[in-house]
Design an enzyme around this catalytic site. Structure first.
Site, PDB file in Angstrom:
ATOM      1  CG  HIS A  67      -1.782   1.164   1.382  1.00 19.87           C
ATOM      2  ND1 HIS A  67      -3.128   1.137   1.096  1.00 19.87           N
ATOM      3  CD2 HIS A  67      -1.521   2.428   1.785  1.00 19.87           C
ATOM      4  CE1 HIS A  67      -3.651   2.331   1.328  1.00 19.87           C
ATOM      5  NE2 HIS A  67      -2.682   3.131   1.747  1.00 19.87           N
ATOM      6  CD  GLU A  68       1.664   3.530   3.650  1.00 18.49           C
ATOM      7  OE1 GLU A  68       1.926   4.660   3.159  1.00 18.49           O
ATOM      8  OE2 GLU A  68       0.575   3.276   4.179  1.00 18.49           O
ATOM      9  CG  HIS A  71       0.435   6.173  -0.713  1.00 13.44           C
ATOM     10  ND1 HIS A  71      -0.670   6.847  -1.179  1.00 13.44           N
ATOM     11  CD2 HIS A  71      -0.017   5.426   0.328  1.00 13.44           C
ATOM     12  CE1 HIS A  71      -1.733   6.531  -0.450  1.00 13.44           C
ATOM     13  NE2 HIS A  71      -1.362   5.668   0.472  1.00 13.44           N
TER      14      HIS A  71
END
Length: 152
Positions: A67-68, A71
């Protein structure tokens, strides 16, 4: 898990799932309480909640790392890196990252409900932490008048 092990894990996941290197720092931040991790826009570093790994295990933690990294890579490619952006949602789905992290028991404090408002027409109840001006607001279901119910 040590910080250097975390760094290697993030670098390996970045190459394997994104085909791009992770060139910044990954670290644990013990102050994170309600989130699994965060991407820092200015430094491009990633911070992770160690409790997520300890409580929910490696599989859930890898989902947070993905997820990170979504980004991270989207921001560096100047594409939509925010949760609401189509690019982010699409890449997250492709790599199999987690959309949300699981709640750690006892981490979130429960806010106490101080007020309950009741609709005069349909009887729907609205629990609230803050007061509502009943002259301005009405029932969202039937537009009836609200009255404050006493809490014992």
């Amino acid at each position: 898990m040590e910080e250097n092990t975390l760094q290697r894990l993030v670098e390996d996941i970045s190459i394997e799932f994104f085909g791009r290197p992770f060139k910044h720092t990954a670290r644990f931040n013990n102050r994170l309480k309600t989130t699994g991790g965060r991407y820092l826009l200015r430094s491009h570093d990633l911070e992770f909640n160690r409790k997520q790994l300890e409580v929910h295990g490696m599989e859930a933690f890898i989902g947070i790392i993905k997820h990170e990294l979504c980004h991270y890579h989207l921001h560096l490619m100047k594409k939509g890196y925010k949760h609401r952006d189509r690019d982010f949602k699409q890449l997250l789905k492709e790599v199999g990252g987690s959309r949300y992290c699981e709640v750690i028991p006892g981490q979130r404090r429960q806010e106490k409900i101080k007020y309950i408002y009741l609709c005069n027409k349909c009887g729907h109840q609205y629990p609230r932490k803050r007061r509502v001006d009943t002259r301005k607001f009405s029932c969202g279901k039937c537009r009836g008048k609200l009255k404050r119910k006493s809490i014992d």
